[in-house]
Design a protein around this motif. Structure first.
Motif, PDB file in Angstrom:
ATOM      1  N   ARG A 298      -6.542  -3.784 -14.056  1.00 53.69           N
ATOM      2  CA  ARG A 298      -5.313  -3.355 -13.386  1.00 53.69           C
ATOM      3  C   ARG A 298      -4.180  -4.331 -13.753  1.00 53.69           C
ATOM      4  O   ARG A 298      -3.094  -3.907 -14.092  1.00 53.69           O
TER       5      ARG A 298
ATOM      6  N   GLU B 215       2.800   3.266  -4.847  1.00 51.26           N
ATOM      7  CA  GLU B 215       2.480   2.094  -4.034  1.00 51.26           C
ATOM      8  C   GLU B 215       3.493   1.839  -2.941  1.00 51.26           C
ATOM      9  O   GLU B 215       3.160   1.388  -1.853  1.00 51.26           O
TER      10      GLU B 215
ATOM     11  N   TRP C 142       7.071  -0.026 -13.035  1.00 51.62           N
ATOM     12  CA  TRP C 142       5.869   0.607 -12.521  1.00 51.62           C
ATOM     13  C   TRP C 142       6.144   1.405 -11.267  1.00 51.62           C
ATOM     14  O   TRP C 142       5.769   2.548 -11.134  1.00 51.62           O
ATOM     15  N   GLU C 143       6.790   0.791 -10.311  1.00 55.67           N
ATOM     16  CA  GLU C 143       6.938   1.448  -9.022  1.00 55.67           C
ATOM     17  C   GLU C 143       8.332   2.041  -8.894  1.00 55.67           C
ATOM     18  O   GLU C 143       9.311   1.346  -8.984  1.00 55.67           O
TER      19      GLU C 143
ATOM     20  N   THR D 137      -1.231   5.050 -14.197  1.00 56.20           N
ATOM     21  CA  THR D 137      -1.527   6.047 -13.172  1.00 56.20           C
ATOM     22  C   THR D 137      -0.946   5.585 -11.843  1.00 56.20           C
ATOM     23  O   THR D 137      -1.263   4.505 -11.385  1.00 56.20           O
ATOM     24  N   PRO D 138      -0.128   6.392 -11.221  1.00 59.65           N
ATOM     25  CA  PRO D 138       0.371   5.964  -9.913  1.00 59.65           C
ATOM     26  C   PRO D 138      -0.769   5.908  -8.907  1.00 59.65           C
ATOM     27  O   PRO D 138      -1.773   6.606  -9.044  1.00 59.65           O
ATOM     28  N   LEU D 139      -0.613   5.068  -7.893  1.00 63.57           N
ATOM     29  CA  LEU D 139      -1.675   4.848  -6.909  1.00 63.57           C
ATOM     30  C   LEU D 139      -2.106   6.164  -6.284  1.00 63.57           C
ATOM     31  O   LEU D 139      -3.263   6.448  -6.130  1.00 63.57           O
TER      32      LEU D 139
ATOM     33  N   PRO E  10       1.022  -3.026 -12.717  1.00 59.43           N
ATOM     34  CA  PRO E  10      -0.171  -2.828 -13.534  1.00 59.43           C
ATOM     35  C   PRO E  10       0.194  -2.536 -14.976  1.00 59.43           C
ATOM     36  O   PRO E  10       0.427  -1.385 -15.342  1.00 59.43           O
TER      37      PRO E  10
ATOM     38  N   SER F 168      -2.398  -2.319  -4.136  1.00 62.80           N
ATOM     39  CA  SER F 168      -2.654  -1.987  -5.532  1.00 62.80           C
ATOM     40  C   SER F 168      -3.581  -0.792  -5.565  1.00 62.80           C
ATOM     41  O   SER F 168      -4.231  -0.455  -4.584  1.00 62.80           O
ATOM     42  N   GLU F 169      -3.612  -0.138  -6.709  1.00 62.70           N
ATOM     43  CA  GLU F 169      -4.682   0.822  -6.936  1.00 62.70           C
ATOM     44  C   GLU F 169      -5.931   0.035  -7.283  1.00 62.70           C
ATOM     45  O   GLU F 169      -5.888  -0.923  -8.058  1.00 62.70           O
TER      46      GLU F 169
ATOM     47  N   LEU G 277      -4.610  -5.081  -0.112  1.00 61.63           N
ATOM     48  CA  LEU G 277      -5.441  -3.878  -0.005  1.00 61.63           C
ATOM     49  C   LEU G 277      -5.342  -3.044  -1.282  1.00 61.63           C
ATOM     50  O   LEU G 277      -4.246  -2.647  -1.686  1.00 61.63           O
ATOM     51  N   ALA G 278      -6.486  -2.805  -1.919  1.00 67.88           N
ATOM     52  CA  ALA G 278      -6.528  -1.945  -3.107  1.00 67.88           C
ATOM     53  C   ALA G 278      -7.385  -0.725  -2.790  1.00 67.88           C
ATOM     54  O   ALA G 278      -8.534  -0.856  -2.374  1.00 67.88           O
TER      55      ALA G 278
ATOM     56  N   PHE H  41      -2.595  -9.632  -5.554  1.00 65.02           N
ATOM     57  CA  PHE H  41      -3.834  -9.300  -6.254  1.00 65.02           C
ATOM     58  C   PHE H  41      -3.682  -9.544  -7.749  1.00 65.02           C
ATOM     59  O   PHE H  41      -2.610  -9.298  -8.325  1.00 65.02           O
TER      60      PHE H  41
ATOM     61  N   PRO I 209      -9.209  -0.911  -9.200  1.00 68.31           N
ATOM     62  CA  PRO I 209      -9.662  -0.632 -10.569  1.00 68.31           C
ATOM     63  C   PRO I 209     -11.049   0.014 -10.600  1.00 68.31           C
ATOM     64  O   PRO I 209     -11.541   0.358 -11.666  1.00 68.31           O
ATOM     65  N   SER I 210     -11.683   0.170  -9.430  1.00 65.44           N
ATOM     66  CA  SER I 210     -12.996   0.807  -9.366  1.00 65.44           C
ATOM     67  C   SER I 210     -12.952   1.879  -8.269  1.00 65.44           C
ATOM     68  O   SER I 210     -11.895   2.207  -7.756  1.00 65.44           O
TER      69      SER I 210
ATOM     70  N   SER J  10       2.255  -4.676  -6.921  1.00 67.03           N
ATOM     71  CA  SER J  10       1.493  -4.910  -8.138  1.00 67.03           C
ATOM     72  C   SER J  10       2.176  -4.245  -9.317  1.00 67.03           C
ATOM     73  O   SER J  10       2.696  -3.138  -9.200  1.00 67.03           O
TER      74      SER J  10
END
Lengths: 344, 344
Positions: free
Chosen positions: B68, A19, B340-341, A12-14, A7, A143-144, A106-107, B63, A146-147, A5
């Protein structure tokens, strides 16, 4: 995983490892699954599969969203991982397919990503079931979240002999209606989980139909191979709803004999009314609900699970209910679809 | 959609029409896509595809999560739908694949589900791009979002001649490095979107590289068909990161000539420093970054987009940076992965 992903709306890193570290943790765990079809797994832009000639490819995707399909305070990470994969495998079972590969998007919220034990437990549950059915985890996305919620989407690819996948649409008037295994167990166990009894179970058993449902792949494949079924669906939304889907697709009506419904031992502990509601409307039993010609000699068991004849297919009639429930005393009532999703 | 979510932990219907109504709205719109491979689309437990003999199957999932990957106050629904599909198509492009079918898992918050216009706009954006590339929307899943955020996961299946899909791992010392199109445009336009300039654009043009990125499917397929490339990746995370991925997979190092980088017109409007950062680290340009033998005669354009040679593959050396940036004056510096990564 094929893609990472990007973003643009967050920096903010995961989690500490980022990731790629998460992907690495998943890749290390996913390495075990052997599959002749899988040519390239996690690590490029796409995974590469080589389906066999003469086979159709079946594809299904299923969300498992925290607060919607599971709760971390109710379900162990092992149960969540198991249930995530079981949802997809059950769709393959319903069509008689053999699983070929799974993909996981998977987030994770940062707090969960920092808790290595949660992800390991989730992967334990998912990969134990994958191993049991010989399906490799071939890719996906991370991904991280978002919630504050864990978000998963499972994608299953399977195969079936060309043109022979079981469908919802083949039921004909005069067919008998069967189900595999027992009904109502998932609802009965879920009530225990909500009451704080047993939700953190970490290993699978047939007495955990909600926490660790067993997709009926062997039964579905046997139905297809032995040409036993005319139509099939899995009981994910409750048979009142799933049978309505099957009737809708086949253009028929159905009758169910209440006394014939095979109740799970956990459902038998409920009041009779609650047990019937669990069996008819509860859903998430992930059994197979299928139709067969009346003349078909049906075995007592298939793929290790008992089969029960629970009713019959009848002609669609104006003003007749799509599904009629016949009580033990012979009285008839309309069985409205009362699972999650109502047909209108 | 093959499956309907069964939310045991919620009893709120998705919106007035319920999940089946949402599926119906998607099914009606998805009907148009013709594909010889698609045998059964939305409406059973799985979709059924029939891949052609002699072809490998490519699969990718991505995703697109609100907060995000997009924001509803920055991106029009058309842009969100377009970008959701473009992410997956670009992964197929990077491997030279032809798209076969798309699957969409989509969770909407109740307020968005009640706003018919939002979903129609999202589907407009997604299905316009799908039609452009002849890819049918074959299934997926729908759910109520457990948060106030729109959650999407796009799954793309594609095909490539057996054993010939482009990979990240084929670059060899002495190869030249190329990219398609221009770089830095997505970052430049994104800055405008953040400033409230242009984010609500509803139609695609080459001047909207962030809102409506164009996956380079024709170029990727031509690279494969004409055997021009030794390795390929898409520039989703910024070339400093994507080139590092390619080097890692191929076991090589790389040199990039700063002066050769083809800047998007929007990037050219930035300061020189900002333009270089956008081109090198910005990401989401969804161009192809590929390597080719130095002896390969490379056309100027491929699949309608210009090609530019931007550097070369060199041997991996102890203590040498994986990627070296060579400035116009000949000075050399390590190009750290700053997309990002980060590779660690």
């Amino acid at each position: 995983m094929p893609r990472i992903s990007h973003p643009r709306s967050s920096s903010t890193p995961l989690h500490e490892g980022g990731e790629l570290a998460l992907i690495e943790r998943i890749r290390r765990r996913a390495g075990g699954g052997a599959s002749t079809a899988l040519r390239l797994g996690i690590g490029d832009d796409c995974a590469i599969l080589r389906p066999r000639a003469g086979e159709d490819l079946l594809v299904t995707t299923d969300f498992s969203l925290e607060g919607r399909h599971f709760r971390r305070d109710w379900h162990s990470p092992q149960s969540i991982g198991h249930r995530t994969l079981a949802r997809g495998l059950s769709d393959l079972a319903a069509m008689g397919a053999r699983p070929m590969a799974a993909f996981l998007s998977l987030a994770l919220p940062p707090a969960v990503a920092r808790d290595a034990g949660w992800l390991e437990g989730f992967l334990d549950g998912l990969l134990d079931l994958a191993k049991q059915h010989g399906v490799p985890l071939a890719g996906g996305d991370t991904s991280e979240s978002p919630s504050e919620q864990v978000l998963a989407d499972i994608i299953l690819l399977g195969s079936a002999p060309r043109g022979r996948a079981l469908r919802r649409s083949g039921a004909r008037v005069g067919d008998l209606i069967y189900c595999t295994g027992t009904l109502g167990g998932a609802t009965a166990e879920f009530a225990q989980v909500q009451d704080g009894r047993g939700g953190k179970t970490q290993t699978a058993s047939s007495m955990n139909p909600h926490l660790f449902p067993q997709p009926r792949l062997a039964a579905g494949q046997a139905l297809l191979r032995r040409k036993l079924a005319t139509a099939c669906i899995d009981t994910s939304d409750g048979i009142s709803t799933d049978l309505a889907h099957l009737c809708e697709a086949s253009g028929v009506n159905a009758e169910i004999d209440a006394a014939s419904l095979p109740l799970h031992p956990l459902a038998q502990q409920l009041t009779q009314e609650a047990a019937m509601a669990a069996a008819l409307h509860g859903g998430e039993d992930y059994e197979l609900l299928f139709t067969a010609r009346a003349a078909t000699k049906m075995p007592r068991k298939l793929g290790g699970v008992p089969l029960t004849c629970i009713g019959r297919v009848v002609a669609k009639k104006r003003r007749a209910p799509q599904v009629t429930l016949i009580a033990a005393d012979g009285s008839r009532s309309a069985l409205a679809a009362q699972g999650w999703e109502h047909l209108r």
